[in-house]
Design a protein around this motif. Structure first.
Motif, PDB file in Angstrom:
ATOM      1  N   LEU A  37      70.238  12.996 -41.924  1.00 42.73           N
ATOM      2  CA  LEU A  37      69.924  11.718 -41.693  1.00 42.73           C
ATOM      3  C   LEU A  37      68.169  11.674 -41.193  1.00 42.73           C
ATOM      4  N   ILE A  38      67.520  10.518 -42.181  1.00 36.83           N
ATOM      5  CA  ILE A  38      66.229  11.072 -41.763  1.00 36.83           C
ATOM      6  C   ILE A  38      65.047   9.652 -41.986  1.00 36.83           C
ATOM      7  N   GLY A  39      64.598   9.305 -41.076  1.00 35.75           N
ATOM      8  CA  GLY A  39      63.980   8.208 -41.357  1.00 35.75           C
ATOM      9  C   GLY A  39      62.456   8.008 -40.361  1.00 35.75           C
ATOM     10  N   PRO A  40      61.883   7.345 -40.411  1.00 28.42           N
ATOM     11  CA  PRO A  40      60.341   6.665 -39.919  1.00 28.42           C
ATOM     12  C   PRO A  40      61.348   6.591 -38.010  1.00 28.42           C
ATOM     13  N   VAL A 241      58.959   6.478 -50.145  1.00 32.14           N
ATOM     14  CA  VAL A 241      59.907   6.589 -48.538  1.00 32.14           C
ATOM     15  C   VAL A 241      58.392   7.639 -48.083  1.00 32.14           C
ATOM     16  N   ARG A 242      57.208   7.839 -49.246  1.00 34.92           N
ATOM     17  CA  ARG A 242      55.838   8.298 -49.067  1.00 34.92           C
ATOM     18  C   ARG A 242      55.594   7.414 -47.752  1.00 34.92           C
ATOM     19  N   GLU A 243      56.027   6.104 -48.573  1.00 30.32           N
ATOM     20  CA  GLU A 243      54.992   4.425 -47.590  1.00 30.32           C
ATOM     21  C   GLU A 243      55.772   4.052 -46.725  1.00 30.32           C
ATOM     22  N   ALA A 244      57.176   4.790 -46.543  1.00 30.60           N
ATOM     23  CA  ALA A 244      58.025   4.077 -45.703  1.00 30.60           C
ATOM     24  C   ALA A 244      57.557   5.509 -43.648  1.00 30.60           C
ATOM     25  N   TYR A 245      57.436   6.287 -44.791  1.00 31.74           N
ATOM     26  CA  TYR A 245      56.499   7.607 -42.917  1.00 31.74           C
ATOM     27  C   TYR A 245      55.149   7.276 -43.302  1.00 31.74           C
ATOM     28  N   MET A 246      54.079   6.986 -44.203  1.00 31.50           N
ATOM     29  CA  MET A 246      52.967   7.037 -43.388  1.00 31.50           C
ATOM     30  C   MET A 246      52.262   5.477 -43.519  1.00 31.50           C
ATOM     31  N   GLY A 247      53.240   4.189 -44.220  1.00 33.12           N
ATOM     32  CA  GLY A 247      52.584   3.237 -44.252  1.00 33.12           C
ATOM     33  C   GLY A 247      51.720   2.971 -45.286  1.00 33.12           C
ATOM     34  N   GLU A 249      49.842   3.664 -49.505  1.00 34.57           N
ATOM     35  CA  GLU A 249      50.625   4.130 -50.612  1.00 34.57           C
ATOM     36  C   GLU A 249      49.831   5.875 -50.431  1.00 34.57           C
ATOM     37  N   ALA A 250      51.097   6.777 -50.613  1.00 35.42           N
ATOM     38  CA  ALA A 250      50.158   8.292 -50.925  1.00 35.42           C
ATOM     39  C   ALA A 250      50.062   8.971 -52.065  1.00 35.42           C
ATOM     40  N   ASP A 251      49.844  10.105 -51.477  1.00 37.02           N
ATOM     41  CA  ASP A 251      49.437  10.919 -53.274  1.00 37.02           C
ATOM     42  C   ASP A 251      50.426  12.364 -52.440  1.00 37.02           C
ATOM     43  N   ASP A 252      49.420  13.183 -54.272  1.00 37.28           N
ATOM     44  CA  ASP A 252      50.815  14.199 -53.664  1.00 37.28           C
ATOM     45  C   ASP A 252      50.850  15.486 -52.186  1.00 37.28           C
ATOM     46  N   GLU A 253      50.228  14.853 -51.182  1.00 35.05           N
ATOM     47  CA  GLU A 253      50.226  15.677 -49.484  1.00 35.05           C
ATOM     48  C   GLU A 253      51.560  15.054 -48.810  1.00 35.05           C
ATOM     49  N   VAL A 254      51.649  14.272 -49.652  1.00 37.68           N
ATOM     50  CA  VAL A 254      52.629  13.325 -48.170  1.00 37.68           C
ATOM     51  C   VAL A 254      53.796  13.558 -48.034  1.00 37.68           C
ATOM     52  N   ALA A 255      54.721  14.651 -49.293  1.00 43.55           N
ATOM     53  CA  ALA A 255      55.860  15.594 -48.603  1.00 43.55           C
ATOM     54  C   ALA A 255      55.960  16.579 -47.449  1.00 43.55           C
ATOM     55  N   ASN A 256      54.032  16.413 -47.162  1.00 47.22           N
ATOM     56  CA  ASN A 256      53.847  18.156 -46.660  1.00 47.22           C
ATOM     57  C   ASN A 256      54.076  17.072 -45.224  1.00 47.22           C
TER      58      ASN A 256
END
Length: 274
Positions: A37-40, A241-247, A249-256
């Motif tokens: 269970l994950i999330g910002p 998910v990328r936007e939720a964590y970063m706030g 629009e994310a690129d290919d580096e967001v998973a890290n």
């Protein structure tokens, strides 16, 4: 053939004076899996754990364990059913030995209250099983060490041993690698994988490298609601998910970059629980 779910929630909601911490969560945890269970920050992860183990009472909704409604049960009854949790802060007796810590947990399965007033010899029959559990988490050689002297990672391993002493069918691990260095994280991740044999594990975890290594399925929460679910490859590439964590629009580096989520429980959750 339908999946065998050991734990389910149906339309689970928790409100605190107008603040919705958990918003219509329908969670299904398949038997014999590791489910993350994950999330910002502020997503409601620990609040969900507190609802599942009845440290909090749902505002509305239903919790099922092995198909039985456990929504109205107390936390002690939930533990007796076979759902046992750890906490973000290591919960062991610091001035007892490792063996004594595990032996105290084993007394619960004796069907009696803790026998603090009895001779230590009466409890010696629990030593063999306590040593087996310490061996399972790699701590047998330190059985007679005082717990306060252990490094933090070993204290978390001891906590897992005391949890296993209750013979749980399902383990709920709340931030098991929080505050650890890289070496301890690897040790505890390997330990979680080892003890998952013949058990179901639901874990809240901020370290996405650990999640990628361990989780069969991931549920992502945002603002108390389920954003998406799937395996790590699917979830880590999801634009929401990328936007939720970063706030952004994310690129290919967001998973890290997701792995940088704060290890601390969110201030909003803490204030809500208070």
């Amino acid at each position: 053939m339908s999946a065998d779910y050991v734990l389910e929630t149906r339309n689970l909601v928790k409100e605190f004076k107008g603040f919705t911490a958990v918003d219509d969560v329908n969670l299904k945890v398949e038997r014999g899996t590791i489910h993350a269970l994950i999330g910002p920050n502020g997503a409601g992860k620990t609040t969900v754990f507190n609802l599942l183990t009845k440290f909090l009472t749902p505002t509305t909704g239903t919790i099922l364990f092995n198909g039985k409604d456990i929504t109205s049960m107390k936390s002690a009854a939930i533990a007796r059913k076979g759902i046992v949790r750890s906490f973000q802060i290591s919960a062991v007796f610091p001035h007892l030995t490792l063996l004594e810590n595990v032996r105290i947990a084993l007394q619960r399965n004796e069907g009696n209250s803790f026998h603090f007033w009895k001779s230590e010899k009466v409890l010696d029959k629990l030593n063999d099983r306590a040593l087996e559990l310490l061996d399972e988490v790699g701590l047998k050689d330190y059985a007679n060490a005082i717990t306060v002297d252990l490094p933090y990672g070993s204290k978390r391993a001891l906590e897992i041993a005391t949890t296993l002493a209750l013979d749980p069918e399902m383990l709920l691990l709340d931030e098991p690698t929080q505050g650890m260095g890289h070496e301890d994280v690897s040790v505890v991740a390997d330990l979680i994988k080892k003890v998952s044999a013949n058990r179901t594990i639901l874990m809240v975890e901020h370290n996405l490298h650990v999640v990628a290594q361990l989780a069969d399925k991931i549920t992502v929460l945002q603002r108390g609601a389920i954003l998406t679910e799937g395996d790590y490859a699917t979830v880590s590439q999801d634009p929401q998910v990328r936007e939720a964590y970063m706030g952004v629009e994310a690129d290919d580096e967001v998973a890290n970059a997701i792995a940088a989520e704060s290890a601390a429980a969110s201030a909003a959750e803490k204030e809500a629980v208070k």
